[in-house]
Motif scaffolding. Structure first.
Motif, PDB file in Angstrom:
ATOM      1  N   TRP A  47      -3.449  -1.996  11.305  1.00 10.56           N
ATOM      2  CA  TRP A  47      -3.507  -0.852  10.393  1.00 10.56           C
ATOM      3  C   TRP A  47      -4.593   0.126  10.843  1.00 10.56           C
ATOM      4  CZ3 TRP A  47      -7.178   0.694   6.580  1.00 10.56           C
ATOM      5  CH2 TRP A  47      -6.731   1.722   5.752  1.00 10.56           C
ATOM      6  N   ALA A  80       0.103   2.777   7.475  1.00  9.78           N
ATOM      7  CA  ALA A  80       0.886   1.691   6.875  1.00  9.78           C
ATOM      8  C   ALA A  80       2.336   1.726   7.354  1.00  9.78           C
ATOM      9  CB  ALA A  80       0.825   1.776   5.354  1.00  9.78           C
ATOM     10  N   GLY A  84       4.103  -1.296   9.048  1.00 13.58           N
ATOM     11  CA  GLY A  84       5.396  -1.781   8.546  1.00 13.58           C
ATOM     12  C   GLY A  84       6.401  -1.989   9.659  1.00 13.58           C
ATOM     13  N   THR A 147       3.924 -10.577   2.865  1.00 17.92           N
ATOM     14  CA  THR A 147       3.221  -9.466   3.500  1.00 17.92           C
ATOM     15  C   THR A 147       4.006  -8.170   3.358  1.00 17.92           C
ATOM     16  OG1 THR A 147       2.287 -11.015   5.104  1.00 17.92           O
ATOM     17  CG2 THR A 147       2.154  -8.679   5.641  1.00 17.92           C
ATOM     18  N   LEU A 151       2.930  -4.831   1.360  1.00 14.08           N
ATOM     19  CA  LEU A 151       2.965  -3.522   2.010  1.00 14.08           C
ATOM     20  C   LEU A 151       3.799  -2.542   1.182  1.00 14.08           C
ATOM     21  CD1 LEU A 151       1.947  -2.010   4.503  1.00 14.08           C
ATOM     22  CD2 LEU A 151       4.061  -2.672   5.649  1.00 14.08           C
TER      23      LEU A 151
END
Length: 165
Positions: A47, A80, A84, A147, A151
């Protein structure tokens, strides 16, 4: 003790258990199997590293001196998105192995994409593969599900903050 010699037509590198072992030892995919602290640290590093791309884009859209909150929200959201994509790739790789290990018959290619066939696993191989799924692959899949859900919540929070500003 006698060694069982396989007469299966499927090439060894396309056998689901061998694919699993290759995936488990690969540099990228083994990241999902490390202890929780290292896993979270890697997520944060990816990130933070994604800010290299999202930071300048956010700075162009929201000058940090005049709009620091919007800049941070835009940069965090952009970083993010890249995180992802990395997590999605992890999930898809482990999901593929999960499906191949659980299946009673698997598709394989003999010499190329044009001459594929199906191989039905012997009961011993099927039982072994399903044990591997239960104790090795399923925990990784649960971790990746959690996770990706976290997110998604982060995306929702960033969108809400952006909307409120």
């Amino acid at each position: 003790m006698t060694r069982r010699i396989s007469t299966a037509p499927i090439p060894p590198e396309q056998r689901p258990f061998n694919e699993y072992q290759q995936l488990r030892t690969s540099y990228f995919f083994r990241w999902a199997t490390v202890e929780p602290r290292a896993y979270l640290g890697t997520i944060l590093c990816v990130w933070a590293g994604s800010w290299v791309v999202s930071g300048p884009v956010a700075a162009w859209s929201f000058p940090p001196v005049r709009m620091p909150v919007q800049f941070f929200i835009g940069g965090a959201g952009g970083a993010a998105i890249l995180l992802g994509l990395v997590l999605l790739r992890l999930y898809l790789g482990w999901s593929y192995i999960h499906t191949r290990l659980l299946s009673a018959s698997v598709h394989y290619e003999e010499t190329g994409w044009y001459d594929g066939s199906f191989w039905t696993k012997p009961p011993e191989d099927l039982a072994k593969d399903r044990l591997v799924v239960e104790y090795q692959v399923a925990p990784v899949m649960r971790r990746l599900h959690r996770t990706l859900a976290a997110l998604g919540l982060f995306y929702a929070l960033v969108a809400l903050l952006y909307w409120l500003l």
